[in-house]
Design a protein around this motif. Structure first.
Motif, mmCIF file in Angstrom:
data_model
loop_
_atom_site.group_PDB
_atom_site.id
_atom_site.type_symbol
_atom_site.label_atom_id
_atom_site.label_comp_id
_atom_site.label_asym_id
_atom_site.label_seq_id
_atom_site.Cartn_x
_atom_site.Cartn_y
_atom_site.Cartn_z
ATOM 1 N N PRO A 34 -1.510 1.436 -37.350
ATOM 2 C CA PRO A 34 -1.526 2.703 -36.279
ATOM 3 C C PRO A 34 -0.325 3.668 -36.962
ATOM 4 O O PRO A 34 0.388 4.133 -36.295
ATOM 5 N N VAL A 35 -0.509 4.000 -38.108
ATOM 6 C CA VAL A 35 0.415 5.095 -38.803
ATOM 7 C C VAL A 35 0.422 6.358 -37.958
ATOM 8 O O VAL A 35 1.559 7.031 -37.839
ATOM 9 N N TYR A 36 -0.978 6.760 -37.810
ATOM 10 C CA TYR A 36 -1.012 8.113 -37.241
ATOM 11 C C TYR A 36 -0.144 8.111 -35.856
ATOM 12 O O TYR A 36 0.286 9.143 -35.539
ATOM 13 N N GLN A 37 -0.442 7.082 -35.067
ATOM 14 C CA GLN A 37 0.154 6.865 -33.790
ATOM 15 C C GLN A 37 1.639 6.860 -34.007
ATOM 16 O O GLN A 37 2.495 7.525 -33.122
ATOM 17 N N LEU A 44 1.354 8.363 -47.473
ATOM 18 C CA LEU A 44 0.758 9.521 -46.571
ATOM 19 C C LEU A 44 1.801 10.563 -46.218
ATOM 20 O O LEU A 44 1.287 11.718 -46.137
ATOM 21 N N LEU A 45 2.946 10.585 -46.322
ATOM 22 C CA LEU A 45 3.871 11.559 -45.834
ATOM 23 C C LEU A 45 4.407 12.149 -47.194
ATOM 24 O O LEU A 45 5.158 13.298 -46.973
ATOM 25 N N THR A 68 4.760 -2.202 -34.730
ATOM 26 C CA THR A 68 3.573 -2.368 -34.055
ATOM 27 C C THR A 68 3.663 -3.059 -32.616
ATOM 28 O O THR A 68 3.034 -2.687 -31.456
ATOM 29 N N PHE A 69 4.010 -4.238 -33.031
ATOM 30 C CA PHE A 69 4.358 -5.092 -31.744
ATOM 31 C C PHE A 69 5.697 -5.278 -31.264
ATOM 32 O O PHE A 69 6.668 -5.977 -32.030
ATOM 33 N N GLY A 70 6.052 -5.206 -30.172
ATOM 34 C CA GLY A 70 7.673 -5.343 -29.569
ATOM 35 C C GLY A 70 7.448 -6.577 -28.888
ATOM 36 O O GLY A 70 7.237 -6.406 -27.751
ATOM 37 N N LEU A 71 7.859 -7.474 -29.263
ATOM 38 C CA LEU A 71 7.940 -9.044 -28.621
ATOM 39 C C LEU A 71 9.147 -9.114 -27.896
ATOM 40 O O LEU A 71 9.367 -9.634 -26.532
ATOM 41 N N SER A 79 -15.138 4.372 -40.787
ATOM 42 C CA SER A 79 -14.587 4.482 -41.862
ATOM 43 C C SER A 79 -13.505 5.497 -41.725
ATOM 44 O O SER A 79 -12.138 5.413 -42.022
ATOM 45 N N ASP A 80 -13.989 6.710 -41.221
ATOM 46 C CA ASP A 80 -12.945 7.721 -41.077
ATOM 47 C C ASP A 80 -11.974 7.709 -40.093
ATOM 48 O O ASP A 80 -10.985 8.216 -40.025
ATOM 49 N N LEU A 81 -12.217 6.739 -39.070
ATOM 50 C CA LEU A 81 -11.352 6.326 -37.809
ATOM 51 C C LEU A 81 -10.332 5.658 -38.619
ATOM 52 O O LEU A 81 -9.139 5.508 -38.163
ATOM 53 N N LEU A 82 -10.624 4.723 -39.738
ATOM 54 C CA LEU A 82 -9.548 3.706 -40.235
ATOM 55 C C LEU A 82 -8.667 4.427 -41.162
ATOM 56 O O LEU A 82 -7.803 3.889 -41.657
ATOM 57 N N THR A 83 -9.210 5.329 -41.678
ATOM 58 C CA THR A 83 -8.396 6.343 -42.575
ATOM 59 C C THR A 83 -7.845 7.440 -41.785
ATOM 60 O O THR A 83 -8.421 8.339 -41.540
ATOM 61 N N PRO A 84 -6.379 7.546 -41.627
ATOM 62 C CA PRO A 84 -5.748 8.431 -40.704
ATOM 63 C C PRO A 84 -5.284 9.900 -41.535
ATOM 64 O O PRO A 84 -4.753 10.802 -40.957
ATOM 65 N N THR A 85 -5.667 9.795 -42.805
ATOM 66 C CA THR A 85 -5.143 11.062 -43.594
ATOM 67 C C THR A 85 -5.362 12.417 -43.120
ATOM 68 O O THR A 85 -4.492 13.046 -42.991
#
Length: 392
Positions: free
Chosen positions: A197-200, A238-239, A310-313, A374-380
């Motif tokens: 979830p890099v984009y988020q 990515l950044l 990603t996961f705050g336990l 595929s395009d949803l999994l690649t957030p570039t």
């Protein structure tokens, strides 16, 4: 709109089957949000085959399938399907980390463990009884993902879990930020999607710190250990900024609670003086290692320390984070709503949440039409667009 494709990408293809979403009790809130997104999209969408018998039941008020998971007094349980699932394309949502749920065991109140949630998932799959057109499982935190490899005479639970699910008829398994995605090699002929979830996270960071600068001289991505280095490298690339990492020096002469204790955190990377840093990992368990790394970053004169997971336990409560925040050890904490979030976490001044319900809804809507994700999994592209809108 953020996901314009959610409205226009599935205008021509016929769905695999009538859509059905089963949100187990552990995932009810997330399931309702996902359902609402899809209901809105399909009510506005003018499909090419509108009015065709093939699209009967396409536009509905709800796609949620009612289920029950009652327990006997002995603690044993069963799964029940209350609505028809014949011919449906079923998506089952389960949060194996939701410790807020309880059940009665011989008069005692028992909290549900990951084992209990996984067993309930299997009960619902068994209750479907092969009547669905297709069964897909969305398990944000992959069950037993921390036991993904074998070192010595021990169980290999995650691989066994994946094999068990596909033997029960599950065709696709969708998870987020698996501890080690190579575990999918256990089921090489079946669908397995591991999503980062890099984009988020980037959107969440800008909500937490609006003046964040995406610049190699102002920002670095840091991995708290060698296991998370791949995530940090991906986000840094990515950044277009640098990354650094810690490696844990352990005492291999001792074992404490099943692990070799960490002696020290050693840092590898460029000078941090004055730079904001994003400390990135897949999960926060007790938070001890993450906060230890944050303290080391502050000692190296880093600017703001922004923690992303990603996961705050938070298995050891939030007191440790409250104290660290008051002492200036970190400046912001960002996690997702993919696992149960206690109300006290949402009330913390340093916390920013990332809602992934819309993204999961888009995945479900696309897969139901048998479309490419595929395009949803690649957030570039989405990241570049977001940064352009913010002048970065």
């Amino acid at each position: 709109m953020e996901f314009q494709t959610g409205y226009e990408r599935n205008l021509e293809s016929i769905p695999v089957g009538d859509l059905g979403i089963i949100a187990l009790k552990s995932c009810e809130d997330l399931g309702r949000k996902i359902n609402d997104h899809i209901v809105n999209w399909r009510s506005e969408r003018v499909h090419e085959h509108q009015g065709s018998p093939l699209l009967e039941g396409y536009d509905k008020d709800s796609y949620l399938v009612s289920t029950d998971l009652p327990r006997f007094g002995s603690g044993e349980g069963k799964g029940q399907i209350n609505d028809s699932v014949r011919g449906k394309d079923i998506y089952i949502l389960v949060d194996v980390c939701n410790y807020s749920l309880t059940y009665s065991l011989n008069g005692y109140t028992n909290r549900m463990s990951p084992d209990d949630h996984y067993q309930d998932l299997k009960r619902i799959i068994a209750a479907i009884g092969g009547k669905a057109r297709r069964v897909n499982v969305i398990m944000p935190f992959l069950y037993e993902s921390r036991q993904f490899t074998r070192t010595g005479r021990e169980s290999l639970d995650c691989g066994l879990t994946l094999q068990e699910l596909v033997k029960m008829g599950v065709e696709n398994i969708i998870t987020f930020d698996a501890h080690d995605p190579r575990v999918q090699n256990a089921i090489p002929l079946h669908g397995f999607e591991n999503i980062l979830p890099v984009y988020q996270f980037i959107k969440g960071l800008f909500r937490a710190v609006p003046d964040l600068e995406i610049d190699p001289e102002r920002l670095m991505i840091i991995s708290p250990d060698e296991g998370a280095a791949g995530r940090a490298i991906y986000m840094a690339n990515l950044l277009g900024v640098d990354m650094g990492m810690f490696y844990k020096r352990r005492d291999y002469a001792r074992v404490v609670n099943g692990k070799h204790p960490v002696v020290a955190h050693e840092f590898l990377g460029r000078d941090l003086n004055g730079k904001d840093v994003v400390l990135l990992d897949d999960m926060i368990v007790s938070g001890k290692s993450m906060l230890a790394a944050a303290k080391q970053l502050k000692k190296r004169k880093a600017g703001r320390v922004l923690i992303c997971a990603t996961f705050g336990l938070f298995t050891k409560s939030l007191d440790r984070f409250d104290k660290a925040y008051e002492e200036g050890v970190f400046d912001a904490l960002v996690t997702t709503n993919l696992v149960y979030q206690p109300p006290e976490l949402l009330s913390r001044p340093y916390y920013t949440g990332c809602d992934l319900s819309k993204y999961i809804a888009l995945l479900i809507d696309t897969l139901n039409h048998d479309g490419s994700v595929s395009d949803l999994l690649t957030p570039t592209g989405r990241i570049n667009k977001f940064l352009a809108e913010h002048g970065k």
